[in-house]
Design an enzyme around this catalytic site. Structure first.
Site, PDB file in Angstrom:
ATOM      1  N   LYS A 262       0.820  -1.206   0.000  1.00 63.51           N
ATOM      2  CA  LYS A 262       0.000   0.000   0.000  1.00 63.51           C
ATOM      3  C   LYS A 262       0.860   1.264   0.000  1.00 63.51           C
ATOM      4  O   LYS A 262       0.497   2.272  -0.586  1.00 63.51           O
ATOM      5  CB  LYS A 262      -0.908  -0.026   1.240  1.00 63.51           C
ATOM      6  CG  LYS A 262      -1.819   1.195   1.384  1.00 63.51           C
ATOM      7  CD  LYS A 262      -2.859   1.274   0.289  1.00 63.51           C
ATOM      8  CE  LYS A 262      -3.809   2.451   0.502  1.00 63.51           C
ATOM      9  NZ  LYS A 262      -4.646   2.693  -0.693  1.00 63.51           N
ATOM     10  N   ARG A 263       1.988   1.172   0.630  1.00 61.49           N
ATOM     11  CA  ARG A 263       2.847   2.346   0.732  1.00 61.49           C
ATOM     12  C   ARG A 263       3.368   2.853  -0.611  1.00 61.49           C
ATOM     13  O   ARG A 263       3.354   4.034  -0.884  1.00 61.49           O
ATOM     14  CB  ARG A 263       4.052   2.048   1.632  1.00 61.49           C
ATOM     15  CG  ARG A 263       3.818   2.329   3.092  1.00 61.49           C
ATOM     16  CD  ARG A 263       5.138   2.361   3.851  1.00 61.49           C
ATOM     17  NE  ARG A 263       5.985   3.465   3.425  1.00 61.49           N
ATOM     18  CZ  ARG A 263       5.828   4.714   3.845  1.00 61.49           C
ATOM     19  NH1 ARG A 263       4.854   5.013   4.666  1.00 61.49           N
ATOM     20  NH2 ARG A 263       6.642   5.661   3.428  1.00 61.49           N
TER      21      ARG A 263
END
Length: 487
Positions: A262-263
């Site tokens: 997600k980062r």
RNA sequence: GGCCCCAUCGUCUAGUGGCCUAGGACACCACCCUCUCAAGGUGGAGGCACGGGUUCGAAUCCCGUUGGGGCUGCCA
């Protein structure tokens, strides 16, 4: 690794390897599940896992169950469940049972834990993470729990984590996709099943629920293969009957070959939706990540997928998510849409008055977001002109000003329809000494739409209207003057 | 570090011992079509990671090497 013995001896009479008979066990009606945790977004990998489970259920007449794994009360957020449901439904994946919430099934887990305590399959441990790490460092071995509390006889009170006493033996298993996965129990540490605050840990709840819900096929991501050994150990210790069949799907990685995170990566299904991708296209693309119908087809209807999907044909090697390819699949779906459906579905991108040229736009748009950018000249009071593009066009077109000037003059008096606009533009080009229509239309396109590419010009101008077209040409002429004055 | 797993064009894949001088798709390049861009058409470049076996024959089977990934939480 653990060498001491535990109080109980539950495993003495229990087979410690996966028996072939259990692999052959097949329920008449398969029951599968997708078990996401409410993290706040819906990972595309979870989307594909859900899709494969759903395809399998629909094909076999089985049951597709939605279970929310929210045992981590510290992180659980009820509203996140809504996002999961919305994403699933958006992808066209409807569930037959659930959603079930692990947070509402605490009694079940407590009962299972009592059973484990009674049989001596688990023991209490009060080691801190620091102590465990310290001991690992001292003995110079690999990190992980060493079974320190196995024979300390600590009471299983709240305040102490409960660990599973991993027996000697093997806990390999057969996987529909990865074939035989072997593992010596010496390489499985005494994992926790209940937190010191009394909450069950994922692995415990997972096993208890699968048994309780009579799950026949566990179809999940390959990041769970090492959990499967623990799963089976727990399953047997709990005395559940025939084990489910496992199928571990290859992971979906990013372009660098790393796990989608997600980062740094675009991983949420809702992100693709918001960027203008069609659910059908994303579903089709996801289906082909790790699976193929066995021939050259790339675009498959959901009916075809249901009919032809085979878990056994899923590859075991991970795939890289390629948004360019997704875009290509999406553009095929978008072009295949009935025009009126395209118009209504693209509505969310705040489009207005573009219907007359929708067929022309459809052929050029790859996503709904593209539809907007291809028609934005209609909605803006002034076209957004990229300076670099403008400079380049002016430099490359000697007749730039002449064409605009002549076009504005002619546009003022003609019939305002595509054919007449075409004729007038040809005439303006000739007048300015530019014979090629391709070159003659370029300055007009840039002046009026702000872009050097776009839908066919004549129809675009007809729709924009005579007054706005001419006004923009005049504005461009002024811009040109200003540029000369300063440049 | 330990354990487990994986390995066909840049990417997604077909291929399950002979049909493979490895097929398709996306992306890329060229040309055609053309008001730009697309779409469409034609053509092109590009791959079985490496080394050993097994076999009459290997992308396909075995072993090793290398490379990559996953797991290694009182997250799930």
């Amino acid at each position: 690794m653990p060498s001491a013995s535990c109080a109980g001896s539950w495993w003495a009479a229990t087979p410690t390897t996966c028996s072939p008979a259990s692999v052959l066990f097949v329920s008449a009606t398969p029951r599968v599940r997708i078990a996401p945790s409410p993290t706040g977004y819906f990972h595309v990998g979870t989307g594909r896992t859900a899709l494969f489970n759903w395809l399998f259920a629909r094909q076999t007449g089985g049951t597709f169950i939605l279970r929310i794994e929210d045992t981590d009360t510290a992180r659980n957020r009820p509203e996140h469940t809504e996002g999961i449901k919305r994403a699933l439904l958006w992808l066209g994946l409807d569930w037959d049972e659930g959603p079930y919430f692990q947070s509402e099934r605490a009694d079940l887990y407590a009962a299972a834990i009592d059973k484990l305590i009674a049989s001596g399959a688990v023991y209490a441990c009060d080691c801190t993470a620091e102590q465990i790490a310290e001991r690992a460092k001292e003995r110079g071995g690999p990190p992980g729990y060493d079974g320190y509390c196995r024979d300390r006889g600590l009471e299983p009170d709240v305040g102490r984590i409960l660990r599973f006493c991993v027996p000697k033996g093997e806990s390999g298993f057969h996987d529909l996709i990865r074939k035989d996965v072997s593992k010596d129990n010496n390489d499985v540490e005494d994992f926790g099943v209940r937190k010191s605050n009394g909450d069950p840990l994922f692995i415990l709840a997972n096993v208890v629920d699968d048994a309780d819900m009579a799950i026949t096929h566990v179809i999940r991501g390959a990041d769970h293969v090492s959990n499967t050994h623990k799963y089976l150990l727990l399953w047997r210790a709990l005395g559940y009957g025939p084990e489910p069949i496992f199928a571990h799907l290859p992971l979906i990685n990013n372009q660098q070959g790393k796990k989608l995170s997600k980062r740094r990566d675009k991983v949420a299904v809702e992100d693709y939706r918001d960027d203008g991708y069609m659910a059908e296209a994303l579903r089709n693309y996801l289906a082909l990540l790790g699976w193929s119908p066995g021939d050259d087809r790339e675009i498959l209807s959901v009916e075809e997928m249901i009919a032809e999907f085979r878990l056994e044909n899923v590859k075991s090697a991970p795939a890289k998510f390629d948004e360019v390819k997704l875009t290509s699949v999406n553009s095929e779906y978008l072009r295949a849409l009935p025009v009126d459906e395209l118009v209504s579905r693209a509505q969310a991108w705040q489009l207005d008055r573009w219907e007359p040229i929708a067929p022309l736009v459809q052929e050029r748009a790859r996503t709904f977001a593209d539809v907007y950018s291809l028609t934005d000249f209609l909605y803006r009071t002034e076209p957004v002109i990229d300076q670099a593009e403008w400079d380049k066009a002016v430099r490359k077109s000697p007749g730039f000003a002449g064409i605009l000037d002549a076009a504005a003059t002619r546009y003022a008096t003609i019939e305002w329809d595509a054919a007449s606009i075409h004729d007038a533009t040809v005439a303006a080009g000739t007048e300015a000494g530019v014979g090629q229509l391709g070159k003659a239309q370029a300055p007009v396109r840039l002046a009026v739409t702000g872009r050097s590419v776009g839908p066919p010009l004549w129809e675009s101008l007809e729709l924009l209207g005579r007054d706005r077209t001419i006004a923009r040409i005049h504005a461009a002429l002024e811009r040109l003057q200003a540029g000369r004055a300063t440049g």
